[in-house]
Design an enzyme around this catalytic site. Structure first.
Site, mmCIF file in Angstrom:
data_model
loop_
_atom_site.group_PDB
_atom_site.id
_atom_site.type_symbol
_atom_site.label_atom_id
_atom_site.label_comp_id
_atom_site.label_asym_id
_atom_site.label_seq_id
_atom_site.Cartn_x
_atom_site.Cartn_y
_atom_site.Cartn_z
ATOM 1 N N GLY A 15 0.835 -1.203 0.000
ATOM 2 C CA GLY A 15 0.000 0.000 0.000
ATOM 3 C C GLY A 15 0.864 1.245 0.000
ATOM 4 O O GLY A 15 0.494 2.279 0.554
ATOM 5 N N GLY A 18 -0.544 4.636 -1.137
ATOM 6 C CA GLY A 18 -1.754 5.097 -0.471
ATOM 7 C C GLY A 18 -1.561 6.293 0.436
ATOM 8 O O GLY A 18 -0.437 6.767 0.676
ATOM 9 N N LEU A 20 -2.159 6.596 3.788
ATOM 10 C CA LEU A 20 -1.515 6.354 5.087
ATOM 11 C C LEU A 20 0.002 6.400 4.961
ATOM 12 O O LEU A 20 0.685 7.034 5.777
ATOM 13 C CB LEU A 20 -1.943 4.993 5.651
ATOM 14 C CG LEU A 20 -1.225 4.555 6.929
ATOM 15 C CD1 LEU A 20 -1.557 5.477 8.091
ATOM 16 C CD2 LEU A 20 -1.570 3.109 7.284
ATOM 17 N N ARG A 49 -0.263 -1.302 -6.571
ATOM 18 C CA ARG A 49 -0.822 -1.748 -7.854
ATOM 19 C C ARG A 49 -0.381 -0.864 -9.018
ATOM 20 O O ARG A 49 -0.379 -1.298 -10.166
ATOM 21 C CB ARG A 49 -2.354 -1.760 -7.777
ATOM 22 C CG ARG A 49 -2.915 -2.860 -6.891
ATOM 23 C CD ARG A 49 -4.433 -2.787 -6.834
ATOM 24 N NE ARG A 49 -4.900 -1.554 -6.194
ATOM 25 C CZ ARG A 49 -6.180 -1.230 -6.027
ATOM 26 N NH1 ARG A 49 -7.118 -2.041 -6.473
ATOM 27 N NH2 ARG A 49 -6.522 -0.106 -5.428
ATOM 28 N N VAL A 89 -1.661 -8.656 -5.245
ATOM 29 C CA VAL A 89 -1.584 -9.354 -3.957
ATOM 30 C C VAL A 89 -2.114 -10.784 -4.013
ATOM 31 O O VAL A 89 -1.865 -11.573 -3.103
ATOM 32 C CB VAL A 89 -2.345 -8.583 -2.847
ATOM 33 C CG1 VAL A 89 -1.707 -7.229 -2.615
ATOM 34 C CG2 VAL A 89 -3.828 -8.447 -3.191
ATOM 35 N N ASP A 180 -2.517 0.174 17.036
ATOM 36 C CA ASP A 180 -3.544 1.100 17.500
ATOM 37 C C ASP A 180 -2.787 2.398 17.748
ATOM 38 O O ASP A 180 -2.076 2.528 18.746
ATOM 39 C CB ASP A 180 -4.207 0.600 18.786
ATOM 40 C CG ASP A 180 -5.332 1.517 19.274
ATOM 41 O OD1 ASP A 180 -5.255 2.730 18.984
ATOM 42 O OD2 ASP A 180 -6.248 1.034 19.946
ATOM 43 N N HIS A 181 -2.900 3.357 16.828
ATOM 44 C CA HIS A 181 -2.017 4.522 16.890
ATOM 45 C C HIS A 181 -2.222 5.347 18.159
ATOM 46 O O HIS A 181 -1.343 6.101 18.559
ATOM 47 C CB HIS A 181 -2.142 5.397 15.640
ATOM 48 C CG HIS A 181 -3.440 6.105 15.503
ATOM 49 N ND1 HIS A 181 -4.521 5.560 14.841
ATOM 50 C CD2 HIS A 181 -3.861 7.318 15.938
ATOM 51 C CE1 HIS A 181 -5.528 6.411 14.873
ATOM 52 N NE2 HIS A 181 -5.162 7.490 15.533
ATOM 53 N N GLU A 219 -14.220 14.772 17.244
ATOM 54 C CA GLU A 219 -13.675 15.293 15.996
ATOM 55 C C GLU A 219 -14.617 16.343 15.427
ATOM 56 O O GLU A 219 -15.841 16.213 15.554
ATOM 57 C CB GLU A 219 -13.502 14.169 14.967
ATOM 58 C CG GLU A 219 -12.545 13.068 15.377
ATOM 59 C CD GLU A 219 -12.419 12.017 14.286
ATOM 60 O OE1 GLU A 219 -12.082 12.400 13.140
ATOM 61 O OE2 GLU A 219 -12.668 10.835 14.558
ATOM 62 N N HIS A 243 -9.561 2.071 20.166
ATOM 63 C CA HIS A 243 -8.951 3.187 20.890
ATOM 64 C C HIS A 243 -9.555 3.400 22.277
ATOM 65 O O HIS A 243 -8.827 3.522 23.275
ATOM 66 C CB HIS A 243 -9.113 4.488 20.088
ATOM 67 C CG HIS A 243 -8.623 4.414 18.683
ATOM 68 N ND1 HIS A 243 -7.487 3.724 18.323
ATOM 69 C CD2 HIS A 243 -9.116 4.953 17.533
ATOM 70 C CE1 HIS A 243 -7.305 3.846 17.021
ATOM 71 N NE2 HIS A 243 -8.274 4.577 16.524
#
Length: 496
Positions: A15, A18, A20, A49, A89, A180-181, A219, A243
């Site tokens: 990825g 992408g 992220l 890809r 993939v 888990d950021h 948010e 989270h």
């Protein structure tokens, strides 16, 4: 085994083209590179890809770094270690080509066969990629092999079990790093230090002295272009299952016998096991759901959730969740843990508020108002810090009280730059430290808890929308606390 120095390694990012990777992974790797926290011997393979070349990927990485760090130095040296492979993939031929490239880089940069596979892709590919890595020989090296996976890990408990089974056929649990950021954020990691390194708090950290604990993550943005994803997840799966429950576990766990990944995880699992189960008919008493409608503020117009792109016009998806968690153990019996998270709310903020019980008798009671409660506030984002709310004598001849604050804010320290959460987590993974990653037992217990809520909500259509964009959620969320005699506290560490 946790290594004090970062070992040589080949990092393969599935990825790589992408969002992220561009927003988080490349700048984080660059920070580690400039700080000397990447080994001298490292290389990165970007897999995607698109029919890119090495030069196209390097230009992409350079743009990512300069967009985040305009004054970046030695960027050319950094991006020279990046290589690209166009990849399917589901096709073994692609993995055989990837193996050849990986083996060439392993020899060129003396990487000792150490490999990290970062899956920054849609979750439906996780199992397929893991299986191909084994059957096509990419894990046939003498070094370590670690798999890094983004959330969501499954859609419910059954799908999570199936995914875990497929991955565990290739990687040991100790080599699976479920990100888990939130666990990489400075003040989330500070929860343990605040609790276990301060004698003024740990003796009070129980139901004798604490009346309730509140965890809020709000948010101001809506779902933006993620409407399709969000329709299948909602706030419960997107935020609560991972989270929010992780922060509750850190707040409620017993002191570990030592600060190792195994001992810390063991204590967190005990908390998740102790979550009070709900009957179907109790869900509505303990949890509130919401969905934002159009803004009622003409100066800040915003669409309602049902008007967003790729969202059903009669969607039953919750963009807001508030809940009351009870932990049935000796330390926390009777203390509610309130959680609240949502989109299109009035402020962007993540904070934890510990409200201590009132003193037995108020000697300084003012006729017009009650004594303010003592609060310990842990500010996680956007500001980072700690605030302790106390009562002190008001200036003058009377003995009236006023609330005062003791503040610590990382924003106030000259030159202080808290590392990005992904930077910390990538460094931990390179060193083999899984403390701040999620163990399978935690994932399973979290899914087991939220699945009942999901099922009840899916079977009963809600009266949505029930809060305007730009507010702090539906009125039922306030009533959830009011019936227990509490209220949501809204505090920041920079208010007057």
């Amino acid at each position: 085994m946790i290594q004090s120095e970062t070992p040589a390694s080949l990092i393969t990012i599935f990825g790589a083209t992408g969002d992220l990777a561009k927003r988080k992974l490349y700048p984080s790797l660059y920070h580690l590179f400039t700080k000397g926290q990447l080994a001298e011997h490292f290389a990165v393979i970007g897999v995607g890809r698109r029919p890119w070349s090495n030069d196209v990927l390097r230009a992409h990485v350079k743009d990512s770094v300069l967009s985040s760090i305009p004054e970046a130095e030695n960027v050319e040296t950094f991006i020279s270690r990046f290589y690209y492979q166009a990849h399917d993939v589901s096709d073994s031929a692609s993995y055989i080509q990837l193996k050849e490239l990986a083996n060439d880089l392993d020899e060129k940069y003396s990487l000792q066969g150490n490999r990290i596979f970062y899956l920054a892709m849609a979750p439906e590919f996780f199992g397929t990629i893991a299986e191909h890595l084994k059957q096509d020989g990419l894990t046939d090296t003498p070094g370590f092999h670690r798999l890094v996976i983004e959330k969501p890990f499954g859609h419910d408990l059954e799908s999570a079990k199936e995914l875990n089974k497929r991955i565990r056929n290739v990687f040991d649990e100790n080599d699976i790093y479920r990100i888990d950021h939130y666990l990489g954020k400075e003040m989330v990691q500070n929860i343990e230090v605040i609790r276990f390194a301060n004698a003024i708090f740990e003796p009070l950290w129980n139901n004798r002295f604490i009346s309730n604990i509140q965890v809020t993550s709000s948010e101001v943005l809506g779902v933006e272009e993620r409407g399709g994803y969000y329709e299948n997840s909602g706030a419960l799966r997107d935020m609560v299952q991972n989270h929010m429950l992780q922060m509750v576990a850190l707040l409620a766990m017993e002191p570990p016998i030592r600060l190792t990944p195994q001992e810390i995880r063991s204590e967190k699992v005990k908390v998740l096991r102790a979550l009070k189960p709900m009957k179907d008919e109790e869900v509505e008493s303990y949890f509130v759901r919401g969905q934002y409608g159009p803004s009622t503020n003409s100066e800040q117009p915003a669409l309602g959730y049902r008007e967003e792109t790729n969202v059903q016009p009669d969607s039953n998806t919750a963009t807001f969740v508030a809940g009351k968690l009870m932990i049935d153990n000796f330390r926390w019996a009777g203390v509610p843990f309130y959680i609240r998270t949502g989109k299109r709310m009035s402020t962007k903020s993540t904070k934890i508020i510990i409200q201590f019980k009132d003193v037995p008798m108020n000697l300084y009671y003012n006729s017009d108002e009650k004594l303010a409660p003592n609060l310990l506030v842990i500010h996680i984002q956007p500001e980072e810090g700690i605030t302790l709310h106390l009562n002190a004598k008001n200036t003058g001849h009377s003995m009236e009280t006023k609330p005062v604050k003791l503040d610590f804010s990382t924003n106030d320290i000259a030159g202080y730059n808290t590392p990005e959460a992904y930077e910390k987590l990538l460094h931990d993974c390179l060193r083999g430290d899984a403390t701040n990653f999620t163990h399978w037992d935690e994932v399973a217990l979290s899914w087991n808890f939220v699945d009942k809520i999901s099922r009840v909500w899916e079977e009963n259509k809600a009266a949505f929308p029930n809060y305007p964009a730009g507010t702090m959620g539906p009125v039922e969320a306030d009533q959830l606390l009011e019936k227990d005699g509490f209220q949501w506290w809204s505090v920041t560490n920079d208010e007057n």
